[in-house]
Write a protein that holds these residues in place. Structure first.
Motif, mmCIF file in Angstrom:
data_model
loop_
_atom_site.group_PDB
_atom_site.id
_atom_site.type_symbol
_atom_site.label_atom_id
_atom_site.label_comp_id
_atom_site.label_asym_id
_atom_site.label_seq_id
_atom_site.Cartn_x
_atom_site.Cartn_y
_atom_site.Cartn_z
ATOM 1 N N MET A 158 45.833 37.467 27.190
ATOM 2 C CA MET A 158 45.984 36.080 27.608
ATOM 3 C C MET A 158 44.643 35.458 27.974
ATOM 4 N N PRO A 159 44.489 34.148 27.729
ATOM 5 C CA PRO A 159 43.255 33.468 28.157
ATOM 6 C C PRO A 159 43.202 33.350 29.674
ATOM 7 N N ARG A 160 42.001 33.356 30.230
ATOM 8 C CA ARG A 160 41.814 33.260 31.680
ATOM 9 C C ARG A 160 41.480 31.825 32.077
ATOM 10 N N GLU A 161 41.954 31.434 33.262
ATOM 11 C CA GLU A 161 41.714 30.089 33.787
ATOM 12 C C GLU A 161 41.075 30.172 35.166
ATOM 13 N N GLY A 162 39.930 30.802 35.251
ATOM 14 C CA GLY A 162 39.236 30.900 36.528
ATOM 15 C C GLY A 162 40.040 31.709 37.528
ATOM 16 N N GLY A 163 40.088 31.218 38.755
ATOM 17 C CA GLY A 163 40.806 31.927 39.801
ATOM 18 C C GLY A 163 42.162 31.326 40.099
ATOM 19 N N SER A 164 42.737 30.585 39.158
ATOM 20 C CA SER A 164 44.012 29.929 39.404
ATOM 21 C C SER A 164 45.151 30.925 39.340
#
Length: 441
Positions: A196-202
């Motif tokens: 899965m793609p990462r979205e920072g620390g969300s």
């Protein structure tokens, strides 16, 4: 509005706005009361001042004071009326005593010439009437201006809240869309190795971590299952080959030897079928290796291939094939599916029975149906037909292991199709429903 995140954030933004509106209404009510109280204080002061002037200096001085205030009073337009005993106007800025205003000690809110006033009417000694009215128009204008300011501020809050909700929802939607696209690739060409793609620390990153862990676990289990299946198939082929070699050294008659050979070949086919089912299940929904094929043409070719076999066994095979029955598929797998269904029909029908192969275009769907007029199956078994090793009650004498329809199901699911065994008045039928190529996304 269909976006759940937008609705949630919009609700959070609207709650303070609703509370602010309620606060403004309360504030307006209190402010109006204070302003009216100030007007009332002024009104009573003027009325008492006029009454005191009359007591001290009599009617002439009162007339002069009222005439002065009438011409040079406040800009809001206060009203003054002084009448004699007969009701004639002695001084003031009205032509007569206004209708509906009674003499009483308490101030009263009245309409004079269509404008709001707080007025006090009283009788002076000697029968003179005195009316003093202070305009409430400045109060109403102040409140109206306050409402306009708060309305503009509320509208700005509403727009800002909705814009913030849209921005947050848009961002969340994009993150979710990227994760959905990645999951679609996992189910398609990408396989279980994609992450899965990462979205920072969300919170989406935490969700992606859990999904990745789940995919890694599934991939590990699937690889272990596949390795086990391949190892079993390989290890079983070797002893079976050795058994066949040693049979050559035995003094067996031709009939016994042929029977043993058939058993060995059936066992090898069993393992081949199980491996094929496992492979089809693993690739279910993966359309990257599929291409447009005409299911009607494939069906016609398979029927032509089995016609001599059917005639030899005393059966008939008929076809009903519509034009333009293209689907996204694998020609060899679809041929195997049709072969399994026709062989199943030949196996369980009697001489003189008919097997009908129908390929029909139905809007965005292509329906394949193979039906025979044989003995059929019990309704209790209908839901179990696609389960591996499932067989009817009276099929013990028939060769096979109950994997034919399981393979049909696996091939159908590989093509995103839906297999089922519909109830029929006579015989038995299998129907496979797939999307027409033009309806594929």
């Amino acid at each position: 509005m269909r976006n759940g995140t937008f609705r949630s954030v919009a609700l959070v933004a609207l709650v303070p706005l609703v509370m602010a509106v309620a606060g403004v209404l309360v504030l307006q009510s209190q402010l109006r009361a204070r302003l009216v109280e100030a007007v009332q204080t002024r009104l009573l002061a003027e009325a008492q001042g006029f009454a005191a002037l009359y007591d001290q200096r009599r009617i002439v001085a009162l007339r002069e004071a009222i005439a002065y205030r009438s011409t040079r009073g406040d800009p809001a337009g206060s009203v003054y009326v002084l009448t004699d005993r007969a009701g004639a106007v002695l001084a003031g800025n009205l032509d007569g005593w206004p209708d509906g205003i009674a003499v009483q000690d308490a101030p009263q809110q009245v309409q004079i010439d269509g404008r709001p006033f707080l007025a006090r009417a009283q009788d002076l000694r000697g029968g003179f009437g005195l009316l003093v009215g202070v305009s409430l128009l400045p109060v109403e204008q102040t409140l109206a201006q306050m409402r306009r300011v708060f309305a503009a501020f509320g509208l700005a809050m509403l727009v800002a809240g909705l814009a913030a909700a849209w921005g947050v929802a848009r961002q969340a939607q994009r993150r979710t869309a990227r994760m959905n696209a990645a999951l679609a690739q996992v189910g398609g060409a990408g396989g279980l190795g994609l992450r899965m793609p990462r979205e920072g620390g969300s919170e989406h990153a935490e969700l992606a971590d859990h999904i990745d862990a789940m995919l890694a676990r599934i991939a590990h289990l699937f690889d272990a299952h596949q390795r086990l299946g391949n190892a079993v198939a390989h290890e079983m082929r070797t002893p079976l080959a050795r058994i066949r070699t040693r049979l050559d050294a035995l003094d067996l008659d031709a009939v016994a030897r042929a029977g043993l050979d058939d058993e060995i070949r059936a066992t090898i086919r069993l393992f081949d079928s199980l491996l094929s089912i496992a492979q089809m299940d693993a690739e279910a929904g993966n359309t990257t290796t599929l291409h447009p094929v005409d299911l009607g043409q494939i069906a016609a070719g398979i029927v032509e291939l089995y016609q001599p076999v059917a005639e030899e066994e005393g059966r008939r095979i008929t076809t009903k094939i519509d034009p333009d029955t293209q689907i996204l598929g694998d020609e060899h797998l679809l041929a195997q599916l049709l072969s399994n269904l026709i062989e199943n029909g030949l196996k369980y029908t009697r001489p003189g029975d008919t097997i009908t192969v129908t390929v029909r275009r139905d809007g965005a769907l292509v329906r394949l149906r193979v039906q025979d007029d044989g003995p059929g199956v019990d309704d209790a078994l209908r839901e179990q037909l696609f389960t591996p090793f499932a067989r009817g009650y009276d099929t013990g004498s028939k060769p096979g292991h109950g994997l034919g329809l399981s393979l049909v199901r696996a091939i159908a699911l590989r093509h995103g199709a839906i297999p089922r065994a519909p109830a029929t008045e006579k015989g038995f039928a299998i129907e496979v429903e797939a999307l027409h190529f033009s309806a594929q996304e």
